[in-house]
Design a protein around this motif. Structure first.
Motif, mmCIF file in Angstrom:
data_model
loop_
_atom_site.group_PDB
_atom_site.id
_atom_site.type_symbol
_atom_site.label_atom_id
_atom_site.label_comp_id
_atom_site.label_asym_id
_atom_site.label_seq_id
_atom_site.Cartn_x
_atom_site.Cartn_y
_atom_site.Cartn_z
ATOM 1 N N LEU A 77 32.584 39.799 31.784
ATOM 2 C CA LEU A 77 32.439 38.962 32.970
ATOM 3 C C LEU A 77 33.687 38.114 33.196
ATOM 4 C CD1 LEU A 77 30.546 37.764 35.234
ATOM 5 C CD2 LEU A 77 30.059 35.977 33.574
ATOM 6 N N VAL A 78 34.174 37.494 32.148
ATOM 7 C CA VAL A 78 35.373 36.657 32.276
ATOM 8 C C VAL A 78 36.562 37.504 32.729
ATOM 9 C CG1 VAL A 78 37.054 35.299 30.956
ATOM 10 C CG2 VAL A 78 34.612 34.907 30.645
ATOM 11 N N PHE A 79 36.714 38.691 32.162
ATOM 12 C CA PHE A 79 37.826 39.569 32.551
ATOM 13 C C PHE A 79 37.716 39.973 34.018
ATOM 14 C CE2 PHE A 79 39.618 43.821 33.071
ATOM 15 C CZ PHE A 79 40.941 43.551 32.756
ATOM 16 N N SER A 80 36.529 40.356 34.476
ATOM 17 C CA SER A 80 36.388 40.803 35.867
ATOM 18 C C SER A 80 36.563 39.647 36.849
ATOM 19 C CB SER A 80 35.046 41.498 36.073
ATOM 20 O OG SER A 80 33.994 40.624 35.817
ATOM 21 N N VAL A 81 36.127 38.458 36.492
ATOM 22 C CA VAL A 81 36.329 37.299 37.371
ATOM 23 C C VAL A 81 37.812 36.949 37.449
ATOM 24 C CG1 VAL A 81 35.906 34.809 37.585
ATOM 25 C CG2 VAL A 81 34.020 36.357 37.129
ATOM 26 N N MET A 82 38.506 36.991 36.327
ATOM 27 C CA MET A 82 39.943 36.713 36.333
ATOM 28 C C MET A 82 40.710 37.745 37.160
ATOM 29 S SD MET A 82 40.586 35.441 32.397
ATOM 30 C CE MET A 82 42.185 36.138 32.393
ATOM 31 N N VAL A 114 37.744 43.512 45.401
ATOM 32 C CA VAL A 114 36.362 43.841 45.764
ATOM 33 C C VAL A 114 35.647 44.494 44.587
ATOM 34 C CG1 VAL A 114 34.955 45.340 47.227
ATOM 35 C CG2 VAL A 114 36.761 43.978 48.243
ATOM 36 N N VAL A 115 36.301 45.447 43.948
ATOM 37 C CA VAL A 115 35.683 46.152 42.814
ATOM 38 C C VAL A 115 35.451 45.192 41.647
ATOM 39 C CG1 VAL A 115 36.089 47.950 41.084
ATOM 40 C CG2 VAL A 115 36.524 48.416 43.490
ATOM 41 N N SER A 116 36.398 44.302 41.398
ATOM 42 C CA SER A 116 36.253 43.350 40.290
ATOM 43 C C SER A 116 35.126 42.362 40.539
ATOM 44 C CB SER A 116 37.555 42.588 40.078
ATOM 45 O OG SER A 116 38.578 43.471 39.714
ATOM 46 N N LEU A 117 35.009 41.863 41.767
ATOM 47 C CA LEU A 117 33.909 40.939 42.057
ATOM 48 C C LEU A 117 32.567 41.657 42.000
ATOM 49 C CD1 LEU A 117 33.252 38.012 42.753
ATOM 50 C CD2 LEU A 117 33.258 38.688 45.150
ATOM 51 N N ALA A 118 32.525 42.898 42.467
ATOM 52 C CA ALA A 118 31.279 43.667 42.378
ATOM 53 C C ALA A 118 30.894 43.916 40.921
ATOM 54 C CB ALA A 118 31.428 44.988 43.120
ATOM 55 N N SER A 119 31.872 44.195 40.083
ATOM 56 C CA SER A 119 31.559 44.407 38.665
ATOM 57 C C SER A 119 31.122 43.099 38.005
ATOM 58 C CB SER A 119 32.753 45.010 37.929
ATOM 59 O OG SER A 119 33.827 44.107 37.884
ATOM 60 N N LEU A 124 26.564 40.061 35.726
ATOM 61 C CA LEU A 124 25.606 38.950 35.772
ATOM 62 C C LEU A 124 24.177 39.458 35.953
ATOM 63 C CD1 LEU A 124 27.329 36.154 37.883
ATOM 64 C CD2 LEU A 124 26.498 35.995 35.544
ATOM 65 N N ALA A 125 24.006 40.460 36.813
ATOM 66 C CA ALA A 125 22.679 41.033 37.027
ATOM 67 C C ALA A 125 22.175 41.723 35.762
ATOM 68 C CB ALA A 125 22.709 42.018 38.194
#
Length: 142
Positions: A77-82, A114-119, A124-125
């Motif tokens: 999660l931290v990696f994809s948000v960054m 877009v892909v990173s925020l979706a991931s 989170l889900a």
């Protein structure tokens, strides 16, 4: 040729040209607005992660709320948000300076954000689902 007919044809051409200008600039504007939304959403998620109470799991501080039993999901999660934040901010900076020269690079940053925020949202889900499933299986009623 009839002057009335010429006037109608010229108005039709002008209307068609103005419509094509509007339709060509509209995707660029919506892409920029979506990049701004992704920028703020990833910033909000990062600040939320920063202020969550933590506990140490295997020597790593992990939020105790959702990720205590799954620290690898927290790191993903931290990696994809960054990555989402970095791609959105880079896409916005490139779009401000030169829109035509680096349009392909800006589109790549847009897709990455877009892909990173979706991931990040899917992680989170997944963490929420696993936590709810663990609570249901342990016999605690919601």
């Amino acid at each position: 040729m009839d002057p009335e007919k010429q006037k109608i044809e010229s108005e039709t051409r002008t209307h068609d040209n103005s419509y094509s200008k509007i339709s060509s600039s509209s995707p660029k504007k919506s892409q920029t607005q979506l990049l701004i939304f992704i920028f703020y959403a990833s910033l909000a998620i990062a600040l939320l992660i920063l202020f969550l109470p933590r506990q140490n799991v295997n020597g790593c501080p992990v939020p105790a709320f959702l990720f205590a039993s799954h620290p690898s999901l927290f790191h993903a999660l931290v990696f994809s948000v960054m990555l989402s934040f970095a791609a959105a901010s880079s896409g916005l900076l490139i779009g401000i300076n030169s829109q035509r020269q680096h349009a392909t690079v800006q589109k790549c940053y847009f897709v990455i954000s877009v892909v990173s925020l979706a991931s990040a949202l899917s992680i989170l889900a997944c963490a929420s689902f696993l936590e709810i499933f663990k609570l249901v299986c342990s016999g605690i009623k919601l």
